[in-house]
Design a protein around this motif. Structure first.
Motif, mmCIF file in Angstrom:
data_model
loop_
_atom_site.group_PDB
_atom_site.id
_atom_site.type_symbol
_atom_site.label_atom_id
_atom_site.label_comp_id
_atom_site.label_asym_id
_atom_site.label_seq_id
_atom_site.Cartn_x
_atom_site.Cartn_y
_atom_site.Cartn_z
ATOM 1 N N SER A 77 -32.954 -59.967 -95.991
ATOM 2 C CA SER A 77 -31.772 -60.484 -96.667
ATOM 3 C C SER A 77 -30.734 -59.374 -96.780
ATOM 4 O O SER A 77 -31.022 -58.194 -96.545
ATOM 5 C CB SER A 77 -32.147 -60.968 -98.068
ATOM 6 N N MET A 78 -29.527 -59.740 -97.169
ATOM 7 C CA MET A 78 -28.509 -58.715 -97.392
ATOM 8 C C MET A 78 -28.924 -57.794 -98.528
ATOM 9 O O MET A 78 -28.705 -56.581 -98.475
ATOM 10 C CB MET A 78 -27.157 -59.373 -97.667
ATOM 11 N N VAL A 130 -26.734 -59.518 -90.688
ATOM 12 C CA VAL A 130 -27.639 -58.495 -91.209
ATOM 13 C C VAL A 130 -28.093 -57.669 -90.012
ATOM 14 O O VAL A 130 -28.553 -58.228 -89.012
ATOM 15 C CB VAL A 130 -28.853 -59.137 -91.918
ATOM 16 N N GLU A 152 -31.362 -55.405 -97.264
ATOM 17 C CA GLU A 152 -30.707 -54.427 -96.389
ATOM 18 C C GLU A 152 -29.970 -53.364 -97.198
ATOM 19 O O GLU A 152 -29.884 -52.203 -96.773
ATOM 20 C CB GLU A 152 -29.754 -55.128 -95.429
ATOM 21 N N SER A 209 -30.841 -57.796 -85.333
ATOM 22 C CA SER A 209 -29.746 -58.368 -86.126
ATOM 23 C C SER A 209 -29.825 -59.884 -86.101
ATOM 24 O O SER A 209 -30.262 -60.493 -85.123
ATOM 25 C CB SER A 209 -28.396 -57.912 -85.560
ATOM 26 N N HIS A 238 -28.046 -63.772 -87.925
ATOM 27 C CA HIS A 238 -26.966 -64.463 -88.632
ATOM 28 C C HIS A 238 -27.437 -65.892 -88.863
ATOM 29 O O HIS A 238 -28.007 -66.516 -87.959
ATOM 30 C CB HIS A 238 -25.696 -64.443 -87.771
ATOM 31 N N HIS A 272 -21.885 -57.569 -93.530
ATOM 32 C CA HIS A 272 -22.388 -58.625 -94.409
ATOM 33 C C HIS A 272 -21.326 -59.684 -94.690
ATOM 34 O O HIS A 272 -21.642 -60.876 -94.806
ATOM 35 C CB HIS A 272 -22.891 -58.016 -95.720
#
Length: 241
Positions: free
Chosen positions: A154-155, A92, A158, A116, A118, A87
């Motif tokens: 989103s982070m 992600v 996650e 994944s 970015h 992160h």
């Protein structure tokens, strides 16, 4: 060198494998992708073989009820710290599961990185549908149910999935007590399950088999998205006695 070969066939399979090649190339150290190729209906990727056990495997004894050791907690912390490092780089993983992280002597190595993304280096894929519904943050499950595309965890979402994955790997059970609300998750489709997760207040499963750890995970799983701990904060809380 022992290597791993991944291949996808058909239009979607080839596209997914090609996307994973792009993700691994951009998010990993140089040389992680040893070779790759793509044709009309086939894509393949060659990477080093990661020698180690998955998170699911390293927590086997905890799940079996025979051990709740400091080593098991350390493995959980290692995964949280690896997600935190990902992160910090802006990535992600997108599809965290206990089988998608390998614990090697050189640290955690993530696999199955097809989804994944970015914000600057790789856009989310329109082929992605969210992964295992049981591990989805409620707000992400709801957005998928409403048809928001592409699916871009989103982070914060996650970190929910991270906590849910650790709960599942440590107990063998999904975090949510579906039976409490009369739901048989094995008898409903993934879209219906996402709707239920996104709209219903399903309690966490009790009693806790490992209270010291599950209370920490529960704090993540019950927090609003904007108040959820980060992966680094979750690692720190698990580290605390």
């Amino acid at each position: 060198m022992t290597v791993a070969v991944k291949a996808g066939t058909g239009p979607d399979g080839a596209a997914i494998t090609a996307r994973e090649t792009a993700a691994v190339t951009r998010m990993s150290a140089p040389g992680t992708v040893l070779a790759h190729g793509r044709g009309d209906a086939l894509a393949w990727m060659l990477t080093p073989w990661y020698d180690g056990l998955s998170t699911w495997d390293v927590l086997h004894d905890v799940r079996a009820g025979t051990c709740q050791s400091p080593a098991a907690r350390h493995h959980m912390i290692d995964l949280c710290e690896a997600v935190a490092a990902l992160h910090r780089e802006g990535w992600v993983h997108g599809d965290l599961q206990p089988s998608h992280a390998i614990h090697t002597t050189d640290g955690i190595r993530f696999v199955d990185c097809s989804w994944s993304w970015h914000p600057d280096r790789l856009a989310p894929s329109l082929l992605f549908r969210g992964g295992l519904p049981h591990l989805l943050a409620p707000e992400l499950a709801q957005s998928i149910h409403e048809g928001v595309r592409p699916v871009a965890p989103s982070m914060s979402a996650e970190v929910y999935t991270l906590a849910a994955s650790l709960w599942w790997a440590a107990t063998g059970d999904w975090p949510r007590d579906y039976a409490h609300t009369g739901i048989a998750p094995g008898k409903v489709t993934a879209p219906v399950l996402r709707q239920i997760i996104g709209t219903c207040q399903i309690p966490l499963r009790r009693p806790y088999a490992w209270p010291d750890v599950q209370q920490v995970l529960a704090a993540v799983l019950t927090a609003p998205a904007d108040c959820r701990r980060t992966a680094a904060e979750l690692a720190q809380r698990l580290r605390s006695p």
